[in-house]
Write a protein that holds these residues in place. Structure first.
Motif: not given
Ligand code: DON
Length: 572
Positions: A379, A422, A425, A454-455, A475
């Motif tokens: 991640p 993005e 996702d 998103s997370s 992530g």
């Molecule tokens: O919105 C989300 O869940 C992802 N785009 C977040 C990505 C993230 O946290 C990357 N870092 N490790």
């Protein structure tokens, strides 16, 4: 989307009463000016992933801004100094708490798919997912939400003009700064991709190489783009010169954005998800984040146990089983609330949690169903979270992202804007995992104008005596990190302890428990293995930035994850 939950009306009057009580307790007396009277005299706290950004936020507070103006300053500064994680070419999600009237709101500045999105573009000729298109270059980029989100926060919640809150970021971009080790490493790691697009190479690989330690680095194009936003608000990015440059650059490189995609982008205010747990009210992210739904589901399951009376292995077992069940639902149901109907009443209901709890055995892991799947990528920490509490008790929890390290690696020529990646996702290919190993269903399929799931889980944990503002990148691990942070805070840990705490993670599939070295002692690891868990060591993850407020002691605290030296938590 309305989160008017029937279950609340029917069964949880208690929750509403408790929520009201907290709001009343938290709401300060109104001063004659209409502003909240100061409750933390002379104090404010900010924790972010970069010291320039924390200092920019404190500067704006010192000029009379509130936590929301500071949030704009921190986010814009991160766009300059931490571009590998977030920026105006990406999007963010935020939970805000306004002290004067106890108003909680979720700001959704998530990217959207361009109208011409075509799922076929993300497939190889043999039908397998084309990971490169999903993660690199203009087709991987959603329409940015961050500029609109910052304008919205400044306009509706700030005290200062937008131009004043953007000033520190613009100054740093014009005068220059020293890229820190994380940024230099991110650029080196993505060098091959950055080289593919001339404007990206020109910006990030001056002289054909990543910047060396000690160089002073300026970002005049992005400074100009921020200046246009400072003078014209939304119009300065989504219309006119910047919009034309963005669309021209994206299309010249094979992307499909149009001026209409940019002109129709809107940041949105939504009702946050709230859940009661052990006397605290947690205010967190609703869809299009899956984070708040998962955290609420997990806490509802856990509220049927007294974790404080259990040994470490049993407690961890119940937490993992709750994670497993929440992630399964995440895969199946969640997406953009403006496009899909989700059974939120069910997912958030304590009765639903009761049912799930019945399926958990006291001493055995429940195997997740064995869907074939690829391994998730590490991640990393390329997304960023910051937390702010100001002297009036206003709070901002903001998680912002360009998705993977350096986003799409694509800079739109003439704008200084590094675009996000993005689009990955979305569930671009049904039942094929994305870069974080998350599976998606139709609910998260790509459609023009739709937000990808998103997370990100920016959260407030509001108690009668103690409050925390919390969040992290990572992530899919964002959700479990924030959950564990909430549990640690409620157990009485300080901001420093929460940020430093070792972590574990389970996301239903793959059916393994990721463990950071040292999170469990030998006896606990043994007991968990005997229950049927596969423990998988994984390098330390996350970059938690947390601030806490002890109302009784009238004390603020701020902490940045000690694993990451570039962060700064500071109380002023
Ligand atoms: O919105 C989300 O869940 C992802 N785009 C977040 C990505 C993230 O946290 C990357 N870092 N490790």
């Amino acid at each position: 989307m309305s989160l008017s939950m029937n279950w609340r009306a029917a069964a949880l009057c208690l929750l509403l009463v408790a929520g009201g009580a907290f709001a009343a307790d938290g709401a300060p007396a109104k001063a004659a000016s209409g502003h909240a009277s100061t409750r933390i005299p002379g104090h404010a706290a900010i924790a972010s992933a970069n010291f320039h950004a924390t200092e920019a936020g404190l500067e704006v507070l010192a000029r009379g801004g509130n936590a929301f103006d500071a949030a704009v300053a921190v986010a814009a500064t991160l766009s300059i100094v931490e571009p590998e994680s977030s920026g105006i070419g990406g999007g963010f999600m935020a939970v805000l708490h306004r002290a004067s009237d106890g108003h909680d709101v979720f700001i959704d500045a998530r990217e959207t798919a361009p109208a011409a999105v075509d799922a076929q573009d993300y497939l190889n000729p043999d039908g397998s997912p084309d990971r490169d298109t999903a993660l690199k270059g203009p087709l991987s980029a959603g329409i940015p939400g961050e500029p609109a989100g910052l304008v919205l926060i400044a306009k509706r919640y700030g005290r200062l003009p937008l131009a004043q809150s953007l000033a520190p970021a613009i100054r740093i971009a014009r005068e220059g700064f020293e890229p820190d080790e994380r940024l230099r490493e991110a650029i080196a790691g993505m060098q091959e991709d950055l080289q593919r697009w001339p404007a990206s190479a020109a910006k990030y690989l001056p002289g054909g190489k990543p910047p060396a330690a000690g160089v002073i680095w300026k970002d005049p194009d992005q400074a100009r783009t921020l200046e246009l936003i400072a003078s014209h608000g939304d119009q300065g990015f989504y219309h006119g010169e910047t919009a034309r440059k963005l669309v021209a650059a994206v299309r010249a490189a094979g992307g499909n954005w149009t001026l209409a995609d940019l002109a129709s982008y809107r940041a949105k205010e939504r009702t946050p998800i709230t859940v009661d747990y052990r006397g605290y009210r947690i205010v967190t992210a609703p869809p299009p984040s899956s984070g708040g739904v998962a955290i609420a589901e997990i806490l509802n399951i856990l509220s049927g146990y007294d974790l404080t009376k259990m040994d470490a292995a049993t407690r961890t077992h119940y937490v993992i089983e709750a994670m497993r069940r929440a992630f399964r639902d995440h895969n199946d149901y969640l997406g953009d609330p403006d496009f899909v109907k989700m059974p939120l009443d069910m997912l958030l209901s304590p009765f639903y949690a009761d049912g799930l709890r019945q399926s958990i055995l006291p001493d055995k892991a429940t195997p997740s169903s064995m869907l074939p799947r690829a391994e998730a990528a590490e991640p990393g920490m390329h997304t960023t979270h910051f937390s702010i509490i100001d002297a009036d008790g206003n709070m901002a929890a903001v998680t912002s992202t360009v998705n993977y390290t350096m986003g799409s690696s694509f800079v739109a020529e003439g704008t200084g804007v590094l675009l996000n990646d993005e689009m990955d996702d979305f569930a671009l290919v049904p039942d094929k995992p994305n870069v974080y190993g998350l599976l998606g269903s139709k609910a998260n399929a790509p459609v023009g104008g739709k937000r990808m799931l998103s997370s990100m889980s920016p959260s407030l944990v509001i108690g009668a005596d103690r409050t925390a503002v919390i969040g992290s990148p990572g992530g899919s691990t964002i959700i479990t990190q924030v959950l564990e942070g909430i549990l640690h805070f409620i157990d009485g840990e300080s901001a420093q302890q929460i940020a430093a705490h070792k972590r574990f993670h389970h996301q239903y599939l793959p059916d393994v428990v990721n463990v950071e070295t040292g999170v469990f002692d030998a006896a606990t690891s043994d007991a968990l293995t005997k229950m049927g868990y596969t423990l998988k060591p994984r390098e330390a993850w996350g970059f938690m930035n947390v601030v806490t407020w002890d109302r009784k002691a009238n004390q603020l605290d701020a902490a940045s994850d000690p694993r990451r030296p570039s962060g700064l938590g500071k109380v002023q």
